[in-house]
Each structure stands twice: as C-alpha cells, then as structure tokens.
Design a protein around this motif. Structure first.
Motif, PDB file in Angstrom:
ATOM      1  N   ALA A   1     -74.538  38.068  15.288  1.00 51.30           N
ATOM      2  CA  ALA A   1     -73.060  36.825  14.803  1.00 51.30           C
ATOM      3  C   ALA A   1     -72.371  37.266  13.107  1.00 51.30           C
ATOM      4  O   ALA A   1     -71.525  37.133  13.169  1.00 51.30           O
ATOM      5  CB  ALA A   1     -73.044  35.753  15.331  1.00 51.30           C
ATOM      6  N   VAL A   2     -73.848  37.305  12.489  1.00 48.85           N
ATOM      7  CA  VAL A   2     -73.621  36.758  11.468  1.00 48.85           C
ATOM      8  C   VAL A   2     -73.315  38.587  10.828  1.00 48.85           C
ATOM      9  O   VAL A   2     -72.304  38.506  10.689  1.00 48.85           O
ATOM     10  CB  VAL A   2     -75.003  37.207  10.554  1.00 48.85           C
ATOM     11  CG1 VAL A   2     -74.801  37.205   9.069  1.00 48.85           C
ATOM     12  CG2 VAL A   2     -75.158  35.569  10.556  1.00 48.85           C
ATOM     13  N   THR A   3     -72.938  39.769  11.550  1.00 49.75           N
ATOM     14  CA  THR A   3     -72.772  40.750  11.549  1.00 49.75           C
ATOM     15  C   THR A   3     -71.237  41.073  12.057  1.00 49.75           C
ATOM     16  O   THR A   3     -70.333  41.584  10.491  1.00 49.75           O
ATOM     17  CB  THR A   3     -73.903  41.669  12.389  1.00 49.75           C
ATOM     18  OG1 THR A   3     -75.249  41.809  11.511  1.00 49.75           O
ATOM     19  CG2 THR A   3     -73.329  43.516  11.819  1.00 49.75           C
ATOM     20  N   GLU A   4     -71.301  40.713  13.281  1.00 50.12           N
ATOM     21  CA  GLU A   4     -69.623  40.153  13.587  1.00 50.12           C
ATOM     22  C   GLU A   4     -68.788  39.819  13.001  1.00 50.12           C
ATOM     23  O   GLU A   4     -66.883  39.826  12.460  1.00 50.12           O
ATOM     24  CB  GLU A   4     -69.673  39.775  15.094  1.00 50.12           C
ATOM     25  CG  GLU A   4     -70.412  41.310  16.085  1.00 50.12           C
ATOM     26  CD  GLU A   4     -69.606  41.080  17.308  1.00 50.12           C
ATOM     27  OE1 GLU A   4     -68.544  40.871  17.196  1.00 50.12           O
ATOM     28  OE2 GLU A   4     -69.817  41.608  17.415  1.00 50.12           O
ATOM     29  N   VAL A   5     -68.880  38.736  12.679  1.00 50.59           N
ATOM     30  CA  VAL A   5     -67.983  37.569  12.041  1.00 50.59           C
ATOM     31  C   VAL A   5     -68.020  38.303  10.255  1.00 50.59           C
ATOM     32  O   VAL A   5     -66.736  38.352  10.027  1.00 50.59           O
ATOM     33  CB  VAL A   5     -68.781  36.027  11.699  1.00 50.59           C
ATOM     34  CG1 VAL A   5     -68.190  35.368  10.466  1.00 50.59           C
ATOM     35  CG2 VAL A   5     -68.622  36.134  12.857  1.00 50.59           C
ATOM     36  N   THR A   6     -69.533  38.455   9.599  1.00 47.57           N
ATOM     37  CA  THR A   6     -69.107  38.595   8.686  1.00 47.57           C
ATOM     38  C   THR A   6     -68.197  40.593   8.501  1.00 47.57           C
ATOM     39  O   THR A   6     -66.475  40.660   7.750  1.00 47.57           O
ATOM     40  CB  THR A   6     -69.910  39.182   7.538  1.00 47.57           C
ATOM     41  OG1 THR A   6     -70.873  38.571   7.771  1.00 47.57           O
ATOM     42  CG2 THR A   6     -70.200  40.525   6.340  1.00 47.57           C
ATOM     43  N   ALA A   7     -68.220  41.374   9.417  1.00 50.59           N
ATOM     44  CA  ALA A   7     -67.586  42.274   9.649  1.00 50.59           C
ATOM     45  C   ALA A   7     -66.186  42.017   9.682  1.00 50.59           C
ATOM     46  O   ALA A   7     -64.954  42.914  10.129  1.00 50.59           O
ATOM     47  CB  ALA A   7     -68.010  43.148  10.820  1.00 50.59           C
TER      48      ALA A   7
ATOM     49  N   LEU B   1     -62.657  27.917  18.193  1.00 51.02           N
ATOM     50  CA  LEU B   1     -64.038  27.414  19.317  1.00 51.02           C
ATOM     51  C   LEU B   1     -64.428  29.157  19.553  1.00 51.02           C
ATOM     52  O   LEU B   1     -64.240  29.888  19.890  1.00 51.02           O
ATOM     53  CB  LEU B   1     -63.399  26.937  20.747  1.00 51.02           C
ATOM     54  CG  LEU B   1     -64.166  25.870  21.009  1.00 51.02           C
ATOM     55  CD1 LEU B   1     -64.213  25.288  21.006  1.00 51.02           C
ATOM     56  CD2 LEU B   1     -63.560  26.042  22.405  1.00 51.02           C
ATOM     57  N   PHE B   2     -65.653  29.472  18.967  1.00 52.09           N
ATOM     58  CA  PHE B   2     -66.717  29.890  18.723  1.00 52.09           C
ATOM     59  C   PHE B   2     -67.492  29.573  19.463  1.00 52.09           C
ATOM     60  O   PHE B   2     -68.750  29.094  18.337  1.00 52.09           O
ATOM     61  CB  PHE B   2     -66.260  30.962  17.725  1.00 52.09           C
ATOM     62  CG  PHE B   2     -66.663  31.993  18.241  1.00 52.09           C
ATOM     63  CD1 PHE B   2     -67.743  33.278  18.673  1.00 52.09           C
ATOM     64  CD2 PHE B   2     -66.070  33.628  17.020  1.00 52.09           C
ATOM     65  CE1 PHE B   2     -67.921  33.924  19.007  1.00 52.09           C
ATOM     66  CE2 PHE B   2     -66.240  34.542  16.868  1.00 52.09           C
ATOM     67  CZ  PHE B   2     -67.538  34.922  18.193  1.00 52.09           C
ATOM     68  N   ASP B   3     -68.898  29.854  20.535  1.00 52.44           N
ATOM     69  CA  ASP B   3     -69.929  30.103  20.960  1.00 52.44           C
ATOM     70  C   ASP B   3     -70.598  31.512  20.305  1.00 52.44           C
ATOM     71  O   ASP B   3     -70.305  32.409  20.979  1.00 52.44           O
ATOM     72  CB  ASP B   3     -70.338  30.238  22.108  1.00 52.44           C
ATOM     73  CG  ASP B   3     -71.770  30.215  22.378  1.00 52.44           C
ATOM     74  OD1 ASP B   3     -72.194  30.009  21.562  1.00 52.44           O
ATOM     75  OD2 ASP B   3     -71.854  29.450  23.723  1.00 52.44           O
TER      76      ASP B   3
ATOM     77  N   LEU C   1     -69.017  25.433  18.254  1.00 52.79           N
ATOM     78  CA  LEU C   1     -69.167  25.607  20.361  1.00 52.79           C
ATOM     79  C   LEU C   1     -68.652  24.726  20.454  1.00 52.79           C
ATOM     80  O   LEU C   1     -68.816  24.817  21.577  1.00 52.79           O
ATOM     81  CB  LEU C   1     -70.310  26.234  20.573  1.00 52.79           C
ATOM     82  CG  LEU C   1     -71.621  25.306  20.157  1.00 52.79           C
ATOM     83  CD1 LEU C   1     -71.559  24.529  20.608  1.00 52.79           C
ATOM     84  CD2 LEU C   1     -73.160  26.178  20.254  1.00 52.79           C
ATOM     85  N   ASN C   2     -68.395  23.568  19.853  1.00 52.38           N
ATOM     86  CA  ASN C   2     -67.760  21.620  20.286  1.00 52.38           C
ATOM     87  C   ASN C   2     -66.350  21.625  19.801  1.00 52.38           C
ATOM     88  O   ASN C   2     -66.912  21.732  18.626  1.00 52.38           O
ATOM     89  CB  ASN C   2     -69.265  21.264  20.138  1.00 52.38           C
ATOM     90  CG  ASN C   2     -68.915  19.921  20.599  1.00 52.38           C
ATOM     91  OD1 ASN C   2     -67.632  19.220  20.472  1.00 52.38           O
ATOM     92  ND2 ASN C   2     -69.437  19.889  21.325  1.00 52.38           N
ATOM     93  N   ALA C   3     -65.918  21.643  20.328  1.00 54.80           N
ATOM     94  CA  ALA C   3     -63.920  21.216  20.259  1.00 54.80           C
ATOM     95  C   ALA C   3     -64.026  19.932  19.248  1.00 54.80           C
ATOM     96  O   ALA C   3     -63.583  20.164  18.700  1.00 54.80           O
ATOM     97  CB  ALA C   3     -63.465  21.419  21.229  1.00 54.80           C
ATOM     98  N   ALA C   4     -64.404  19.123  20.751  1.00 52.75           N
ATOM     99  CA  ALA C   4     -64.689  18.079  19.140  1.00 52.75           C
ATOM    100  C   ALA C   4     -64.818  17.771  18.848  1.00 52.75           C
ATOM    101  O   ALA C   4     -64.673  16.943  17.529  1.00 52.75           O
ATOM    102  CB  ALA C   4     -65.382  16.597  20.643  1.00 52.75           C
TER     103      ALA C   4
ATOM    104  N   GLU D   1     -63.594  37.970  23.115  1.00 58.30           N
ATOM    105  CA  GLU D   1     -62.080  36.647  22.650  1.00 58.30           C
ATOM    106  C   GLU D   1     -62.226  35.525  21.533  1.00 58.30           C
ATOM    107  O   GLU D   1     -61.218  35.436  20.709  1.00 58.30           O
ATOM    108  CB  GLU D   1     -62.087  35.826  24.280  1.00 58.30           C
ATOM    109  CG  GLU D   1     -61.365  36.729  26.023  1.00 58.30           C
ATOM    110  CD  GLU D   1     -61.780  36.097  26.472  1.00 58.30           C
ATOM    111  OE1 GLU D   1     -61.550  34.685  26.761  1.00 58.30           O
ATOM    112  OE2 GLU D   1     -61.561  36.439  27.701  1.00 58.30           O
ATOM    113  N   ALA D   2     -62.901  35.645  21.069  1.00 57.70           N
ATOM    114  CA  ALA D   2     -63.393  34.210  20.590  1.00 57.70           C
ATOM    115  C   ALA D   2     -63.119  35.007  18.773  1.00 57.70           C
ATOM    116  O   ALA D   2     -62.421  34.750  18.008  1.00 57.70           O
ATOM    117  CB  ALA D   2     -64.785  34.171  20.806  1.00 57.70           C
ATOM    118  N   MET D   3     -63.696  36.233  19.006  1.00 60.95           N
ATOM    119  CA  MET D   3     -63.401  37.184  17.840  1.00 60.95           C
ATOM    120  C   MET D   3     -62.449  37.403  17.609  1.00 60.95           C
ATOM    121  O   MET D   3     -61.658  37.479  16.159  1.00 60.95           O
ATOM    122  CB  MET D   3     -64.431  38.492  17.873  1.00 60.95           C
ATOM    123  CG  MET D   3     -64.815  38.901  16.230  1.00 60.95           C
ATOM    124  SD  MET D   3     -65.590  38.615  15.459  1.00 60.95           S
ATOM    125  CE  MET D   3     -67.389  38.554  15.980  1.00 60.95           C
TER     126      MET D   3
END
Length: 334
Positions: free
Chosen positions: A171-177, A109-111, A85-88, A122-124
């Motif tokens: 988030a674990v579920t969505e990123v895995t999917a 970049l993904f919170d 979530l932190n660009a720097a 949008e991040a997904m």
C-alpha cells in the motif's frame, strides 16, 4: 641541584593514543548527528504550505502517530486528504481538524489491506479522484500493521502475514505512486514514509521478524526515491522512530516501564518533531531527540549482544501478549 630538576611527564604509549583516535573517530558521527538534530530546533520552522503545497495526504490518521501528525499539519495550515478503513473514525478526525484549525478536509475510505484486489482498485481510484486538481505538497504514509507480533514465524496464520505485507509494503508503494505524478508536474513535494528503528538501528528484531522486514523495505524504498526525485524538487524521507507512547505499545509498559517513560514520547510530541523534520536532513532519520540518543546507544553494542537482549526482551512480550502457555511451544532462552 638535582632536587631542583623537574621530571618530564612520561609520554603516552602509542597504543593508547591510537585507541583514543579510533574512539574519537567512532564517536564523532553520533555527536555530529546529535548536534545537527539540535541545530534544527534553532532554525525557523519551514513553511510547509509555501514550500510544498496547500494539501497533505495522510494514511492512518485516526489514532496514534497518524492522528497527531494530521493535527500538526493542520495546525501548520495544510488542508488534508485523510485515508482510513473506518468511516466513523474518519468523520470524527475530519471534524476535529476542521473545528480546531479551520482547514479543509477530504476523506477517502480505504482498507489498505485490500490493495491488488477489485476493492482495492476501487479505493485507489477514489484516492486519485480526491487528489485530482489539488496542490498536494505532502504525503505521509503512516498507516501500518504490527500484528501479529511477539510470535515465532510458524505460529501465525499466513493470511495475517500477507495482510501485514500488503499494508506496510504494498500500500505504501501504490499510494506513493498515485500521489507522485502531481508532485512531479509541479516540481515540488515531500513524501514521508513511516519506518521503524526495529529495521534500521537494531541488527535483528526476533518475534517481530515480518514487521521489521516490511519496514526495511520502506527504508530502502525511501532512500532510492530520494535519489530519483530530489532533482525534481521532491524530498523523500523515511522517519524511523523507536517506541512512541501509542496504544500499539501501551501493553509493553509492564515489561519496559522505565524505558518507555524515558524514551517514548507522547504522539503529539513526536508529531511536532516529525513535521518539523520534513525537508531536513538525510532520507533516513529519527526526528525525536530521545530516539537519536537511543540510536547512538544502539550503535555501541556488539551485534551478538543486541541479538541476545532483543530475543530475551521479545520473549517476555510473547508471554505478556499471548500468555505463558504459548511459551511451551518453543523453549525459552536461558
């Protein structure tokens, strides 16, 4: 003549033999696990790039376990897609990985607490775009939220619990999917979800109730995916560590100094064991040897003793993190 006769040793009572057999049966699984763990270190390390693919996706790679795992995967020759979530901080770890190991990196970049919102969608979409066409062989769902911790359930805002649930579970579920379809198409891959011994080795984890509950979801999620996808060439694993010497647990040293010294490996040491364990063993594991020992010790204690010790210990965390005045809201145990 009588004095020359030898006395035969008395036969052991039947109850003693029965107890000995039961004790051996009880201890045998733990001994087997330890030997299996040690045997892994005698094998040649698995070539993750050749076995699974050229790229790995790592969430939460800018500090703690996630940073060390990302660097270890890069040392093994994998290119990396990094989510944070932190660009720097993302730019810093990407540059560190490239300069040390000469592999390629991408950053997203993904919170993760924004899942199921327009910003999260949008991040997904950016994640799916980043992995499109890549030979993604390894996914490490490392990002997690432990705060609020050392709190009774009613003492924290509902918004804080919801954020924890979104990051640790949703988030674990969505990123895995999002990553699995490519692995299925290539018939190979490895998914590593970071769980916690607080939900697997320990019967209860009071004052960290929501954290342990979200990690229990991760373990069950991983077990079921392991059964679903192993016939498709995909290894799914939940790694459930005890304490690792990260900033998340650094303040605990005031109450657990000796235990952390003996049983909390540094992040780099843990990452070496964690990456080496990918593709080996059961879907639920504790890669570090000291954590395996703790797991075996935890299995010996009766549940009421566990509950009493853990509540007492975590109430000390509550005093440390939130001040003695917070303890007046709910009476301490005696």
């Amino acid at each position: 003549m009588a004095s020359s006769l030898r006395q035969e040793p008395a036969a052991s009572p039947a109850w003693f033999a029965s107890l000995a057999i039961l004790g051996a049966l009880y201890v045998a699984p733990f001994v087997f696990r330890l030997f299996a763990h040690l045997a892994l270190y005698l094998r040649r390390p698995k070539d993750l790039r050749r076995r699974y693919g050229a790229w790995a996706v790592v969430t939460g790679p800018t500090s703690g376990i996630g940073r060390s795992v990302a660097l270890e995967l890069a040392r093994r020759g994998l290119n990396l897609v990094l989510l944070d979530l932190n660009a720097a901080n993302l730019l810093e770890i990407a540059e560190t990985i490239r300069s040390r190991h000469g592999v390629k990196t991408k950053t997203v970049l993904f919170d993760l607490s924004s899942v199921a919102t327009p910003q999260g969608d949008e991040a997904m979409a950016r994640l799916r775009e980043a992995v499109e066409g890549l030979d993604v062989g390894v996914l490490v769902n490392n990002a997690g939220v432990a705060r609020p911790g050392a709190r009774y359930l009613h003492e924290a805002d509902v918004e804080a619990w919801v954020r924890m649930i979104k990051v640790n579970l949703w988030a674990v579920t969505e990123v895995t999917a999002a990553v699995l379809p490519g692995m299925v198409e290539r018939s190979r891959g490895a998914v590593v979800n970071m769980g916690s011994a607080s939900s697997e080795a320990i019967p209860s984890f009071p004052l960290y109730t929501m954290y342990a509950a979200t990690k229990r979801y991760v373990a069950q999620f991983s077990r079921s995916l392991y059964v679903e996808y192993r016939s498709k060439g995909i290894d799914v694993q939940c790694q459930a560590p005890f304490y690792v010497a990260t900033r998340m647990v650094s303040r605990l040293s005031e109450t657990s100094r000796l235990a952390l010294l003996l049983f909390a490996p540094a992040p780099d040491a843990y990452a070496r064991a964690a990456v080496r364990w990918i593709g080996h063993g059961p879907p639920l594991c504790a890669p570090n040897v000291s954590h395996q020992l703790l797991w075996c010790l935890a299995a010996v204690l009766p549940v009421p003793v566990h509950d009493w010790l853990r509540l007492r210990h975590n109430l000390r965390h509550r005093d440390l993190f939130h001040g003695p005045s917070s303890a007046r809201a709910v009476p301490k145990i005696k």
